[in-house]
Motif scaffolding. Structure first.
Motif, PDB file in Angstrom:
ATOM      1  N   SER A  17      81.444  44.799  18.184  1.00  0.00           N
ATOM      2  CA  SER A  17      80.742  43.973  17.039  1.00  0.00           C
ATOM      3  C   SER A  17      80.310  44.907  15.747  1.00  0.00           C
ATOM      4  O   SER A  17      80.067  46.086  16.115  1.00  0.00           O
ATOM      5  CB  SER A  17      79.488  43.367  17.503  1.00  0.00           C
ATOM      6  OG  SER A  17      79.815  42.350  18.630  1.00  0.00           O
ATOM      7  N   ARG A  19      77.866  44.332  11.978  1.00  0.00           N
ATOM      8  CA  ARG A  19      77.087  43.448  11.069  1.00  0.00           C
ATOM      9  C   ARG A  19      77.247  44.078   9.801  1.00  0.00           C
ATOM     10  O   ARG A  19      76.798  45.137   9.521  1.00  0.00           O
ATOM     11  CB  ARG A  19      75.636  43.433  11.467  1.00  0.00           C
ATOM     12  CG  ARG A  19      74.982  42.243  10.556  1.00  0.00           C
ATOM     13  CD  ARG A  19      73.352  41.849  10.962  1.00  0.00           C
ATOM     14  NE  ARG A  19      72.501  42.683  10.319  1.00  0.00           N
ATOM     15  CZ  ARG A  19      71.362  42.272  10.029  1.00  0.00           C
ATOM     16  NH1 ARG A  19      70.795  41.361  10.593  1.00  0.00           N
ATOM     17  NH2 ARG A  19      70.598  43.480   9.815  1.00  0.00           N
ATOM     18  N   TYR A  79      74.397  38.380   4.962  1.00  0.00           N
ATOM     19  CA  TYR A  79      74.892  39.352   6.492  1.00  0.00           C
ATOM     20  C   TYR A  79      76.030  38.452   6.783  1.00  0.00           C
ATOM     21  O   TYR A  79      76.262  37.271   6.483  1.00  0.00           O
ATOM     22  CB  TYR A  79      73.880  39.106   7.178  1.00  0.00           C
ATOM     23  CG  TYR A  79      72.613  39.826   7.052  1.00  0.00           C
ATOM     24  CD1 TYR A  79      71.429  38.846   6.621  1.00  0.00           C
ATOM     25  CD2 TYR A  79      72.027  41.029   7.054  1.00  0.00           C
ATOM     26  CE1 TYR A  79      70.084  39.541   6.181  1.00  0.00           C
ATOM     27  CE2 TYR A  79      71.145  41.714   6.613  1.00  0.00           C
ATOM     28  CZ  TYR A  79      70.173  40.966   6.275  1.00  0.00           C
ATOM     29  OH  TYR A  79      68.888  41.389   5.944  1.00  0.00           O
ATOM     30  N   GLN A  81      77.659  38.834  10.680  1.00  0.00           N
ATOM     31  CA  GLN A  81      77.523  39.209  12.062  1.00  0.00           C
ATOM     32  C   GLN A  81      79.022  38.987  12.599  1.00  0.00           C
ATOM     33  O   GLN A  81      79.507  37.780  12.791  1.00  0.00           O
ATOM     34  CB  GLN A  81      76.729  38.564  12.922  1.00  0.00           C
ATOM     35  CG  GLN A  81      76.764  39.082  14.322  1.00  0.00           C
ATOM     36  CD  GLN A  81      76.314  40.450  14.695  1.00  0.00           C
ATOM     37  OE1 GLN A  81      75.403  40.875  14.052  1.00  0.00           O
ATOM     38  NE2 GLN A  81      76.897  41.223  15.489  1.00  0.00           N
TER      39      GLN A  81
END
Length: 119
Positions: A17, A19, A79, A81
């Motif tokens: 992951s 961000r 943002y 994610q």
């Protein structure tokens, strides 16, 4: 003038992951929408996700269920994610801001941030 500064890109393994953040500053007047695009070398820039001033979102089919776009209005920050990253997500990611003024819409872009997903 509007400035957009992206951050958060980097190298991550497949399945990982990241961000991304996009900090906006300057005279933004009325924000119509903000979004994330990505572009590989030699290819057209493509929409990843967009969020309107009313909070509606839309995503590219390739990222639905894995990516989430959001914004913090108090911080003027957008943002993205990104979860369950795949090698095909490797691209330069750009933040886009569409601002309305006197009946016209103006487009502003960030400088881009590289996302590299290793398999």
């Amino acid at each position: 003038q509007v400035q957009l500064v992206e951050s958060g890109g980097g190298l991550v393994q497949s399945g990982g992951s990241l961000r991304l953040s996009c900090a906006a500053s300057g005279n933004m007047f009325r924000i119509n929408s903000m979004g994330w695009y990505r572009q590989a070398l030699g290819k057209q820039r493509e929409l990843v996700a967009r969020i309107t001033s009313g909070g509606s979102t839309n995503y590219a089919d390739s990222v639905k269920g894995r990516f989430t776009i959001s914004r913090d209005n108090a911080k003027n920050t957008l943002y993205l994610q990104m979860n369950s990253l795949k090698s095909e997500d490797t691209d330069v990611y750009y933040c886009d801001l569409k601002v309305g003024l006197l009946g016209k819409e103006y487009d502003y872009w960030g400088q881009g941030t590289q996302v590299t997903v290793s398999s």
